[in-house]
Design an enzyme around this catalytic site. Sequence first.
Site, PDB file in Angstrom:
ATOM      1  N   GLU A 346      37.881  21.891  29.629  1.00 19.17           N
ATOM      2  CA  GLU A 346      37.450  21.323  30.916  1.00 19.17           C
ATOM      3  C   GLU A 346      37.363  22.417  31.990  1.00 19.17           C
ATOM      4  O   GLU A 346      36.475  22.380  32.846  1.00 19.17           O
ATOM      5  CB  GLU A 346      38.382  20.196  31.350  1.00 19.17           C
ATOM      6  CG  GLU A 346      38.500  19.042  30.344  1.00 19.17           C
ATOM      7  CD  GLU A 346      37.183  18.445  29.893  1.00 19.17           C
ATOM      8  OE1 GLU A 346      36.177  18.601  30.598  1.00 19.17           O
ATOM      9  OE2 GLU A 346      37.154  17.826  28.809  1.00 19.17           O
ATOM     10  N   TYR A 426      27.908  19.761  21.070  1.00 17.82           N
ATOM     11  CA  TYR A 426      29.050  20.634  21.366  1.00 17.82           C
ATOM     12  C   TYR A 426      29.208  21.735  20.312  1.00 17.82           C
ATOM     13  O   TYR A 426      29.303  22.912  20.619  1.00 17.82           O
ATOM     14  CB  TYR A 426      30.359  19.835  21.369  1.00 17.82           C
ATOM     15  CG  TYR A 426      30.596  18.903  22.527  1.00 17.82           C
ATOM     16  CD1 TYR A 426      29.717  17.881  22.838  1.00 17.82           C
ATOM     17  CD2 TYR A 426      31.750  19.019  23.296  1.00 17.82           C
ATOM     18  CE1 TYR A 426      29.972  17.000  23.879  1.00 17.82           C
ATOM     19  CE2 TYR A 426      32.018  18.139  24.341  1.00 17.82           C
ATOM     20  CZ  TYR A 426      31.122  17.134  24.626  1.00 17.82           C
ATOM     21  OH  TYR A 426      31.381  16.264  25.660  1.00 17.82           O
TER      22      TYR A 426
END
Length: 495
Positions: A346, A426
């Site tokens: 993140e 991803y």
Amino acid sequence: MKRRFFSFSMSFVLVMMALVSTLANLPPERQLSGEAPVRHKATAPSATAAADRPIYKIEATYDHHKDEVTGHMSVSLPKTRSEPQTEVYFHLYPNAFHKWKYGKESKPSRPGYIQVSHVKVNGTPVKAKIRDTIMKVRLPEPLPIGKSAKIEMDYRLRLPYGGTRLNVYKNTAFLAQWYPILAVKDQEGWHLEPYTTTGDPFYTQMSDFEVTFRVPQGYRIISTGYDRAKDYRSPVTIKQENVRDFVAVLTRDYKVLKGKAGDTEVNLWYLKGMEGVSQILRDAAVSGMNFYSEKFGKYPYKEVDVVLGETGYGIAGMEYPGLVTSIPRVPTRKGHSPAINVVVHELAHQWWYGVVGNNQVKEPWLDEGLTTFSEFLYMQEKMKEDEKDLLNRATVRTNEIHKAVGVTSADSLYDYPDSVYGLMVYIRPAAMMFNLMDEIGKDKVIRILHTYYDKFQYRTATTRDFIRVANEVAGKDLTPFFQEWLYFKEKNKKG
Ligand SMILES: [Zn+2]
């Protein structure tokens, strides 16, 4: 309270860890009140001219008995435009939680919504058309190039229980996409793409914010802006320039562990019961911020907050400017371990999404792929975790998925079935970047990312921009390489 607990044994959607669980034969550890206002001054990174940015001013009062935020918002439109403007669109994302159209498992246990009233343009009342999550405001007269207009409105936000990202849980309100957000108009026109539960369906532009919160006694505010992690009295005004969104966590329960990465204050926010991992994750956050700053370029803001806890079904972590969320622990073969990979994932989004933006709806791989690569690089260098085997298997599996259903790694997020989104968007792009290191060397790959960061900071980059930078830095045409990895085109064929 009424909020449903999310079971960690279920598959997570938004963070890589989670996504690997869709791969066959994975090792289990990879599965995974009324006083003088306090003013907090913002940090102001340079670049983007202020005239190109909307200026939001938001007054927000939180009522924790009603789970409501009410207030007033004004937004001054940027002066720069290519033609006179006749209308403006806003996203009202909280309305996605009103009549839930998505999976049952992610349905809020109590609906949420946002009501908007008294819309005015430069003081003149106008009619706003609201349909689901989109609001259209027709300007009383066309707005010429070089002129701004101020659009004002009142709003009432009802917080859902068990909402994804936007949520209220015990004495904490997670205010994500919680105000009417200006839709982006670019060379493709207005972007009014609807909410969806696959990926992060948000695309915003750099903006300036001045947000005044009135919160009940004992509450504090953790936000995108520079909050300084200390107690203060309500109301509080927080200013922040040059960010893509403004998130806030209003809470009476969170405690903080502070750290510092260079000049940046790093705050780790945790709840009772998370003491066992809070120090480790604070250290990982500091180390991650240092790592990415050294590799890709300096983080330009004064503060970053990491807020531990779940913020909705299937979410292991979520990125916002200046604030990220993460679950405290990830499942392993032996039980649980601190969610270092989620925290550093993140935080890497502060570079790939926060500073260098992209259309996350149209090209989600561009931030998620580079972020997953950054996360893996950190885990490899700092945690000595080798993901080669996993990446090789992901490459084989994504080739099979492409053959079977036709999706590539560079499609829009509506094109993916949920089950393959993580692998395609991803992990395959992360595998691509590791393969690029084998082809042109690690130093050059890091230089590509550093150059991309320098060139596109505070702007919106595209896949083409990224490939152009890669070709320039590598000193050779890597287009066929990217065509193969992102679009599954065979190397020696054209078209
Ligand atoms: Zn991500």
